[in-house]
Design an enzyme around this catalytic site. Structure first.
Site, PDB file in Angstrom:
ATOM      1  CE1 TYR A 326       0.381   1.936   4.220  1.00  0.00           C
ATOM      2  CE2 TYR A 326       0.816  -0.400   4.555  1.00  0.00           C
ATOM      3  CZ  TYR A 326       0.886   0.909   4.995  1.00  0.00           C
ATOM      4  OH  TYR A 326       1.475   1.207   6.209  1.00  0.00           O
ATOM      5  CB  CYS A 327       1.839   3.901  -1.616  1.00  0.00           C
ATOM      6  SG  CYS A 327       0.997   3.791  -3.203  1.00  0.00           S
ATOM      7  CB  THR A 328      -0.138   8.412  -0.264  1.00  0.00           C
ATOM      8  OG1 THR A 328       0.979   8.379   0.605  1.00  0.00           O
ATOM      9  CG2 THR A 328      -1.088   9.501   0.179  1.00  0.00           C
ATOM     10  CB  ILE A 365      -3.805   5.711   2.603  1.00  0.00           C
ATOM     11  CG1 ILE A 365      -2.642   4.732   2.763  1.00  0.00           C
ATOM     12  CG2 ILE A 365      -4.364   6.083   3.965  1.00  0.00           C
ATOM     13  CD1 ILE A 365      -1.366   5.372   3.286  1.00  0.00           C
TER      14      ILE A 365
END
Length: 640
Positions: A326-328, A365
């Site tokens: 996951y990342c932003t 996210i």
């Protein structure tokens, strides 16, 4: 004599109070007779009528009394002022009550309008905005990868379109354009942003028809970008993958937030935070004890990810597991998951790990918060590369706002509320170690250069000189690794890179290295990173022979984001740029290292000259107009 004076003063006071009561009585009578301003419910027009002659006389009396008051002694004024002050307070109290009723009606109206717009915020089609929301800002995050890559002609055409189209719709922000696609963080009005999205899709439907535009409405006006900056870049995310990055079709399976949320519950699972370590410091997923294992690669920048993947401890953590990333906003996971899959397919030792699947969070996210406004498995804040800087899940932010308002009104938070607020703060101040999660301010780690996590009190003490922050106040990674100087961090990065390249190099040829994606390129001779001598402590650089296409973003990247001012030297008559510039570095050490790293190096096909050059005592240096904002270059990407 004293007694007579006291008696006269008392009489004057009584007379003034009697006159005041008479004035109030007359005003009430005038109001009852309908001679004051009136407002009707059927017609919003305010009807004003003339004041009766008695009221005008009262005005004249009032002026006379004011003149008389100036000649009276101080005690008389105080008593009279007390009476007037009490009347004023009563009037203000009545007005507040009336305003509160009006405010409640207005708030309910705005609230219902906002609800209607939240439901339609996922659409890129323009629609009408209520007048009450016109001052608010809409934030747009998106990225698009294209395969095969755009031709140079198409690449230039998209770049020019991005430069010209935003002005038409009043859109501002940051845009990164590469042959592999487009990555944007933009702000504008409700209608303007949606109109720009629609125009982009109509301009090039082949590239952008299926683009997911992530919109966030109702942001305050100060979170709007002041201008537009469009950058030409080699990669949308700088992983150092070279000219042949791993194909995106090899990437991980995209999971919507609900599916991803369920996966976090599964055992025998690893969840990799593909962001930089300083981002994970203030917020991250915290899976249940029986669920996935959270792993932080502890990266300062994305180019460290390919090296991290092949470390022995990483392989041990991934062996036999399914991998979540996951990342932003999702963009960093695209190449990261494709790179891991490529290594599994091409490297026997990676294939032997028997990784059971690779998955990534669709929309990042940002989208997870929209699906789980209470935060789900998230803890802390999400660091962003827009004017929000960081934000918690919506319900958590609303609760924190309620607690702040209660505190302002003198209401003490409950023990549960106080404990909850402390539990939501994951980071700590690098100077005093108290809980803190706001990555703001210009200070960076004095050794590696990542943003510093410094609390408000310590930052203010440093600013005023009460308690200066020393060079010992470093980021937690530098403390953990024992890094105490810029030279040490450069040497560490070089050692890691050389070890990675030597592992993948063609040992028979001996003249090629391997990029992060495995493609060969001509090896440059190794140059030890040794800062040049700088006994005078000069911080200004003179750089010449730059390519004519060199822009601010490229120069900031070359100088490792340690530059504070750039002055481009141009021809006085034609204004043409001939490849020369003055640069002010953050410190004398940064200037000395820049000369060591860049002098006589080939950049864009040209050998550049970099020297220390002290400013002339008659010159004003650095100039205000040459200052740059490093906020625009905090990372080598926008997170969309």
């Amino acid at each position: 004599m004293g007694t007579d004076s006291t008696t006269k003063e008392e009489e004057r006071r009584l007379e003034r109070r009697r006159e005041k009561k008479e004035r109030k009585t007359e005003k009430r009578k005038a109001a009852a007779s309908g001679t004051t301003t009136t407002t009707t419910t059927t017609n919003p027009t305010v009807v004003e009528t003339s004041l009766p002659s008695e009221t005008k006389k009262e005005k004249k009396k009032k002026k006379d009394r004011k003149k008389e008051k100036r000649t009276r002694d101080h005690d008389d004024d105080d008593d009279d002022d007390d009476d007037d002050e009490q009347d004023k307070k009563k009037k203000k109290k009545r007005k507040r009550k009336e305003d509160a009723v009006d405010s409640d009606d207005e708030d309910s109206s705005v609230s219902s309008e906002k609800k209607n717009f939240v439901a339609s915020s996922s659409s890129a089609s323009p629609s009408k905005v209520p007048a009450k929301l016109k001052g608010e800002v809409t934030l747009l995050l998106f990225y698009t990868y294209v395969e095969p890559a755009w031709s140079q002609q198409k690449y230039q055409q998209i770049f020019e379109y991005c430069q010209s189209s935003t002005g038409v719709h009043g859109v501002t922000g940051r845009m990164r354009v590469a042959t592999e696609g487009l990555n944007c963080t933009l702000t504008g009005t409700f209608d303007g942003v949606r109109a720009w999205c629609k125009a982009l899709q109509e301009h090039d439907p082949d590239s952008f028809a299926s683009t997911e535009f992530k919109l966030t409405d109702h942001l305050p006006a100060h979170q709007r970008f002041p201008n537009v900056k469009v950058f030409k870049v080699d990669e949308l995310v700088n992983y150092g993958l070279g000219v042949q990055p791993p194909p995106l079709r090899q990437g991980g399976t995209h999971l919507e937030p609900k599916e991803y949320h369920k996966k976090i519950n599964e055992s025998n699972t690893v969840i990799i935070d593909v962001r930089n370590h300083y981002e994970a410091q203030i917020g991250r997923f915290q899976p249940p004890s029986e669920g996935a294992q959270w792993v932080d690669p502890e990266m300062r920048k994305s180019t460290e990810f390919p090296i991290w993947l092949e470390k022995p401890e990483t392989k041990a953590a991934l062996a036999g597991k399914q991998v979540l990333m996951y990342c932003t906003g999702g963009i960093r996971c695209e190449r990261a998951s494709a790179l891991l899959q490529q290594k599994i397919e091409t490297q026997p030792e990676m294939k032997a790990l028997n990784i059971s699947g690779i998955y990534q969070l669709q929309g990042g996210i940002d989208k997870y918060f929209k699906e789980f406004p209470d935060g789900g498995w998230w803890k802390g804040k999400n660091f962003t590369f827009d004017k929000r800087f960081a934000h918690a899940p919506p319900q958590v932010e609303a609760q924190e706002l309620t607690e702040k308002l209660s505190h302002i009104h003198g209401e003490s938070p409950t023990k549960e509320e106080s404990g909850q607020e402390k539990n939501n703060v994951l980071g700590i101040c690098e100077a005093c170690t108290k809980p803190w999660d706001v990555l703001r301010g210009k200070r960076r780690c004095p050794t590696c250069g990542v943003p510093s996590l410094i609390c408000r009190d310590c930052a203010e003490a440093d600013r005023t000189g009460k308690r200066k922050l020393s060079r010992d106040v470093r980021c937690d990674l530098c403390v953990k690794e024992g890094i105490q100087s810029k030279t040490e961090i450069k040497e560490k990065e070089q050692r890691d890179l050389l070890a990675y390249q030597s592992k993948h190099a063609n040992v028979n040829a001996g003249t090629t290295d391997v990029r992060m994606d495995g493609s060969a390129h001509e090896r440059q001779p190794d140059r030890p990173v040794v800062a040049v001598k700088n006994p005078e402590g000069i911080t200004r650089l003179f750089i010449k022979n730059l390519h004519s296409d060199t822009d601010e973003a490229r120069l900031v990247e070359l100088l490792d984001r340690k530059v504070t001012h750039i002055q481009w030297l141009t021809d006085r008559q034609t204004g043409q740029f001939y490849g020369t510039a003055f640069c002010e570095m953050a410190s004398k050490d940064d200037a000395a290292l820049a000369v060591a790293n860049l002098h006589k190096q080939t950049v864009n096909g040209r050998t550049i000259i970099v020297k220390l050059q002290k400013a002339n005592s008659k010159d004003i240096w650095p100039t205000k107009t040459s200052a740059i904002s490093l906020d625009d270059y905090d990372t080598s990407y926008n997170e969309s």
